[in-house]
Design a protein around this motif. Sequence first.
Motif, short mmCIF file in Angstrom:
data_model
loop_
_atom_site.label_atom_id
_atom_site.label_comp_id
_atom_site.label_asym_id
_atom_site.label_seq_id
_atom_site.Cartn_x
_atom_site.Cartn_y
_atom_site.Cartn_z
N PRO A 93 7.86 -1.78 1.54
CA PRO A 93 7.22 -0.28 1.56
C PRO A 93 7.71 0.30 2.90
O PRO A 93 7.73 -0.48 3.97
N TRP A 137 2.12 2.89 4.65
CA TRP A 137 3.07 2.85 3.77
C TRP A 137 3.34 3.65 2.67
O TRP A 137 2.43 4.04 1.96
N SER A 148 9.38 -8.34 -0.14
CA SER A 148 7.64 -8.08 -0.36
C SER A 148 7.35 -7.81 -1.82
O SER A 148 6.24 -7.90 -2.26
N HIS A 152 4.75 -13.95 -2.82
CA HIS A 152 4.82 -14.49 -1.58
C HIS A 152 3.39 -14.80 -0.64
O HIS A 152 2.34 -13.99 -1.23
N ASP A 154 1.76 -14.64 3.43
CA ASP A 154 2.38 -14.32 4.87
C ASP A 154 1.99 -15.44 5.65
O ASP A 154 1.09 -16.31 5.18
N LYS A 162 -5.68 -8.60 5.88
CA LYS A 162 -4.98 -7.28 6.14
C LYS A 162 -5.83 -6.42 5.24
O LYS A 162 -6.45 -6.63 3.90
N PHE A 164 -6.12 -3.01 3.28
CA PHE A 164 -5.13 -2.07 2.63
C PHE A 164 -6.39 -0.88 2.12
O PHE A 164 -7.18 -1.13 1.23
N LEU A 177 -0.60 -3.18 -4.91
CA LEU A 177 -0.41 -4.69 -4.48
C LEU A 177 -0.79 -5.31 -5.67
O LEU A 177 -1.92 -4.84 -6.10
N HIS A 233 0.81 -12.72 -3.43
CA HIS A 233 0.78 -11.49 -3.54
C HIS A 233 2.19 -10.72 -3.73
O HIS A 233 3.09 -11.53 -3.05
N TYR A 234 2.13 -9.75 -4.19
CA TYR A 234 3.55 -8.86 -4.00
C TYR A 234 2.87 -7.33 -4.09
O TYR A 234 1.97 -7.31 -4.46
N GLY A 235 3.95 -6.44 -3.83
CA GLY A 235 3.61 -4.91 -4.03
C GLY A 235 4.73 -4.18 -4.07
O GLY A 235 5.97 -4.53 -3.75
N SER A 236 4.77 -2.75 -4.33
CA SER A 236 5.66 -1.92 -4.44
C SER A 236 6.75 -2.12 -5.42
O SER A 236 8.03 -1.70 -5.41
N ARG A 243 3.28 5.61 -3.97
CA ARG A 243 2.17 5.20 -3.37
C ARG A 243 1.89 5.29 -1.78
O ARG A 243 3.12 5.05 -0.97
O1 LIG Z 1 1.95 -3.61 -1.35
C1 LIG Z 1 3.05 -3.95 -0.97
O2 LIG Z 1 4.04 -3.14 -0.80
C2 LIG Z 1 3.58 -5.41 -0.36
C3 LIG Z 1 2.40 -6.03 0.77
C4 LIG Z 1 2.69 -6.99 1.11
O3 LIG Z 1 3.41 -7.76 0.57
C5 LIG Z 1 2.15 -7.53 2.42
O4 LIG Z 1 1.60 -6.70 3.16
O5 LIG Z 1 2.53 -8.78 2.90
#
Ligand SMILES: O=C(O)CCC(=O)C(=O)O
Length: 291
Positions: A93, A137, A148, A152, A154, A162, A164, A177, A233-236, A243
Amino acid sequence: MVSVVLGRARRVLREGMRSLRMRMRRRMSLEQKAVQLVAQATSADTSLRIPDADGYLGFDFGSRPGDGVALAGLHDLARSWMNDPERLTGKMPKNMLRAADLAAHPDILRLSLRDDVLAAVTEYLGQVPRLYTLRLWWSPPNQTQRGSQRFHYDHRDSRQVKLFVNLGDVTEESGPLHFFSAADSEIINQRVGYSQGRYEDEDVFRAVPRERLHPAMGPRGRAFMLDTGRCLHYGSRGNILDRLILMASFARVNSVDPGHGCHVLDPVRDRLAAELFPGDAVRGFVLTSPR
Ligand SMILES: O=C(O)CCC(=O)C(=O)O
């Protein structure tokens, strides 16, 4: 000649040993300080708690009237930043936050270091954390599946948290996410194997059904604290809508991988600690550079 070379090598070795010992001593005293400050950090507001087995907590960050207004202001500010092409660089992001923004808009740090958040993170990590990175983001519409956007973990440490915070409504169309609880992630580790790389969806969903995946959705102010080191997790991913979220990353001061610094925080850490939180030992500690 041989003795000259040997003498030089010994000197270099001795210097190396000395600087290693100094670094270790510094890290030890930092950790002691992080533990000493626990009582102070957890005395103000203990309304939030990250359950150990889950490794995450969803909560309503915007319910305090002042903070709801501040989040709305931050959302509008972020929307205005979208007209500035220099803020829209980098990978997904996209981080739109710059160091100068933190003094100009003190709400960003004030919200990220709220009493209830710091108390919960401190309790979860067993010591007062450092703030490693801070991001605002933007995830624009996209159909990519890179970095991401794939499952994966961290790797800063065995535990990290984290925060959010949704700045606008986040729905399934906004590429939220997505994460598994720490307990389900452990099942995936046992069935698929733990990896510091990216996971294939089909391997993950063979181990734990898709229905147990949590999307971090909700209106403005919906927030999550997530141990991204323990929760896969993953996101976006697959955004049809965009977002906007605020993300603050906390970890222990002596984390395994301190990383390469944070271009948003590092130039202004000490100044902002003094200006925004004078006399506040906890936030002073949280804000100082991890290295
Ligand atoms: O929400 C996202 O776009 C990804 C966030 C993520 O993978 C992270 O913060 O490690």
